[in-house]
Design a protein around this motif. Sequence first.
Motif, PDB file in Angstrom:
ATOM      1  N   ALA A  89      27.817  41.845  36.920  1.00  0.00           N
ATOM      2  CA  ALA A  89      29.231  42.066  37.236  1.00  0.00           C
ATOM      3  C   ALA A  89      29.897  42.927  36.167  1.00  0.00           C
ATOM      4  O   ALA A  89      30.708  43.806  36.474  1.00  0.00           O
ATOM      5  CB  ALA A  89      29.950  40.722  37.358  1.00  0.00           C
ATOM      6  N   ILE A 162      37.597  34.848  27.824  1.00  0.00           N
ATOM      7  CA  ILE A 162      37.584  34.405  29.212  1.00  0.00           C
ATOM      8  C   ILE A 162      37.144  32.943  29.189  1.00  0.00           C
ATOM      9  O   ILE A 162      36.057  32.626  28.703  1.00  0.00           O
ATOM     10  CB  ILE A 162      36.593  35.219  30.071  1.00  0.00           C
ATOM     11  CG1 ILE A 162      36.731  36.724  29.800  1.00  0.00           C
ATOM     12  CG2 ILE A 162      36.789  34.887  31.546  1.00  0.00           C
ATOM     13  CD1 ILE A 162      38.091  37.288  30.102  1.00  0.00           C
ATOM     14  N   ASP A 294      33.188  31.452  40.116  1.00  0.00           N
ATOM     15  CA  ASP A 294      33.245  32.837  40.583  1.00  0.00           C
ATOM     16  C   ASP A 294      32.599  33.682  39.484  1.00  0.00           C
ATOM     17  O   ASP A 294      33.276  34.302  38.663  1.00  0.00           O
ATOM     18  CB  ASP A 294      34.692  33.246  40.821  1.00  0.00           C
ATOM     19  CG  ASP A 294      34.828  34.667  41.341  1.00  0.00           C
ATOM     20  OD1 ASP A 294      33.791  35.301  41.618  1.00  0.00           O
ATOM     21  OD2 ASP A 294      35.966  35.162  41.436  1.00  0.00           O
ATOM     22  N   THR A 295      31.266  33.655  39.447  1.00  0.00           N
ATOM     23  CA  THR A 295      30.525  34.269  38.346  1.00  0.00           C
ATOM     24  C   THR A 295      30.867  35.745  38.126  1.00  0.00           C
ATOM     25  O   THR A 295      31.041  36.174  36.983  1.00  0.00           O
ATOM     26  CB  THR A 295      29.012  34.105  38.571  1.00  0.00           C
ATOM     27  OG1 THR A 295      28.733  32.726  38.809  1.00  0.00           O
ATOM     28  CG2 THR A 295      28.219  34.575  37.377  1.00  0.00           C
ATOM     29  N   SER A 297      33.565  37.221  38.338  1.00  0.00           N
ATOM     30  CA  SER A 297      34.846  37.358  37.644  1.00  0.00           C
ATOM     31  C   SER A 297      34.687  37.303  36.132  1.00  0.00           C
ATOM     32  O   SER A 297      35.465  37.922  35.390  1.00  0.00           O
ATOM     33  CB  SER A 297      35.823  36.259  38.084  1.00  0.00           C
ATOM     34  OG  SER A 297      36.271  36.481  39.398  1.00  0.00           O
ATOM     35  N   ALA A 300      33.625  40.852  35.098  1.00  0.00           N
ATOM     36  CA  ALA A 300      34.649  41.837  35.450  1.00  0.00           C
ATOM     37  C   ALA A 300      35.920  41.666  34.612  1.00  0.00           C
ATOM     38  O   ALA A 300      36.517  42.642  34.149  1.00  0.00           O
ATOM     39  CB  ALA A 300      34.981  41.730  36.938  1.00  0.00           C
ATOM     40  N   LEU A 301      36.351  40.427  34.410  1.00  0.00           N
ATOM     41  CA  LEU A 301      37.546  40.178  33.602  1.00  0.00           C
ATOM     42  C   LEU A 301      37.331  40.590  32.150  1.00  0.00           C
ATOM     43  O   LEU A 301      38.242  41.120  31.501  1.00  0.00           O
ATOM     44  CB  LEU A 301      37.925  38.699  33.662  1.00  0.00           C
ATOM     45  CG  LEU A 301      38.654  38.218  34.912  1.00  0.00           C
ATOM     46  CD1 LEU A 301      38.782  36.692  34.886  1.00  0.00           C
ATOM     47  CD2 LEU A 301      40.038  38.866  35.017  1.00  0.00           C
ATOM     48  N   GLU A 304      37.656  44.330  32.005  1.00  0.00           N
ATOM     49  CA  GLU A 304      39.055  44.706  32.230  1.00  0.00           C
ATOM     50  C   GLU A 304      39.893  44.463  30.969  1.00  0.00           C
ATOM     51  O   GLU A 304      40.690  45.320  30.561  1.00  0.00           O
ATOM     52  CB  GLU A 304      39.626  43.908  33.392  1.00  0.00           C
ATOM     53  CG  GLU A 304      41.133  44.075  33.626  1.00  0.00           C
ATOM     54  CD  GLU A 304      41.523  45.481  34.048  1.00  0.00           C
ATOM     55  OE1 GLU A 304      42.702  45.847  33.856  1.00  0.00           O
ATOM     56  OE2 GLU A 304      40.652  46.222  34.561  1.00  0.00           O
ATOM     57  N   GLU A 320      45.578  34.419  33.437  1.00  0.00           N
ATOM     58  CA  GLU A 320      44.718  35.296  34.233  1.00  0.00           C
ATOM     59  C   GLU A 320      43.281  35.322  33.724  1.00  0.00           C
ATOM     60  O   GLU A 320      42.383  35.819  34.410  1.00  0.00           O
ATOM     61  CB  GLU A 320      45.277  36.716  34.224  1.00  0.00           C
ATOM     62  CG  GLU A 320      46.620  36.863  34.937  1.00  0.00           C
ATOM     63  CD  GLU A 320      47.207  38.247  34.758  1.00  0.00           C
ATOM     64  OE1 GLU A 320      47.393  38.948  35.770  1.00  0.00           O
ATOM     65  OE2 GLU A 320      47.488  38.634  33.600  1.00  0.00           O
ATOM     66  N   VAL A 323      38.590  31.238  34.603  1.00  0.00           N
ATOM     67  CA  VAL A 323      37.768  31.211  35.812  1.00  0.00           C
ATOM     68  C   VAL A 323      37.501  29.740  36.152  1.00  0.00           C
ATOM     69  O   VAL A 323      36.975  28.992  35.331  1.00  0.00           O
ATOM     70  CB  VAL A 323      36.433  31.955  35.598  1.00  0.00           C
ATOM     71  CG1 VAL A 323      35.529  31.797  36.822  1.00  0.00           C
ATOM     72  CG2 VAL A 323      36.696  33.431  35.315  1.00  0.00           C
TER      73      VAL A 323
END
Length: 333
Positions: A89, A162, A294-295, A297, A300-301, A304, A320, A323
């Motif tokens: 991801a 995260i 939601d692996t 994420s 990706a997060l 980002e 935000e 997860v």
Amino acid sequence: MASSGTGPRRVTIDDVARTAGVSRQTVSRALNDKGEIGDATKQRVLDAATALGYRPSRFARGLVRQDTNSVGLVIPDLLNPFFTEVAAAALDAARARGWHVVVYDTGDRMEEERGTLEVIASQVDAVVGYLSHPEEEIAKLTRGLPVVLIDREHRAERFSAIRIDGEEGVHAAIRYLVESGHRRIGMLDHAGRSEPSIRHEWFAGAMAACGLDAGPVSRADQSVQGGENALEELLAAHPDVTAVFTFNDIIAIGALRAARRLGRQVPKDLAVIGFDGLRLGELVEPPLTTVALDTPSLGALAVEQAARLLTGSGLLSPHELVVTAELRRRASA
């Protein structure tokens, strides 16, 4: 993480210029060993840059030269499908930005992690991934790079993170087992730590919420074989256990194999619930019930947030950067 959403501040060329009492152009000439400035001025700039921990930003230079920018992705074990999914991801998110990703597998060893950080500090523009060193040590090793930690609580404002919050998902899993008639519920926890994991804390809290004492625990290496060994140990000591919750899906798959070898039918004689939500869980027999993240994420997060740290744009808020997980029912429980 500061609640205001502010994040780590990287030392800039302007900071060096102010400290040395010169212009940005002079700093640039000194750092790039250009002429047109005296030796004393050059040395003053170099001393200021060293004192502040300044490193020229490859990212900033890339904005001008249109170079490919790089992020270092640190993973503890690429043989574990969970980390492979997170890495995939992150690679997708970085590729969409035109970034180059350098992936490092530390083998879940502290000394390897240290060596990795020492190497990549001069090669990439940001670091994302799983890091186990204390934050002050990470700060020294990364020398001002933006850092985004995955699955870790952190305290230093210069880092971002995260966070995984699986508490509600674990509570849903234990409620489901209790409603299905189970009372003797054990756990196969992660053996790689001296203290119980946060997932064991969620498990114990969920058991208490259902009016039950925390069940017996066996410690497992994060492997299929580790899950087999841990379940055998648990059932040998507590044969009345009728359900197990496991630290992750890989351990749960090992538990399924051990149950079959021990003559316990799943889920009739033993219910098994994992944690992670790996695609692999759909392929085993019986398909694995799991507390699913939601692996994608996670990766990706992280990318980002790294991009926002590099560009100075508005950071993702702490809310935000969480997860969560939910119970995904299949045939193993």
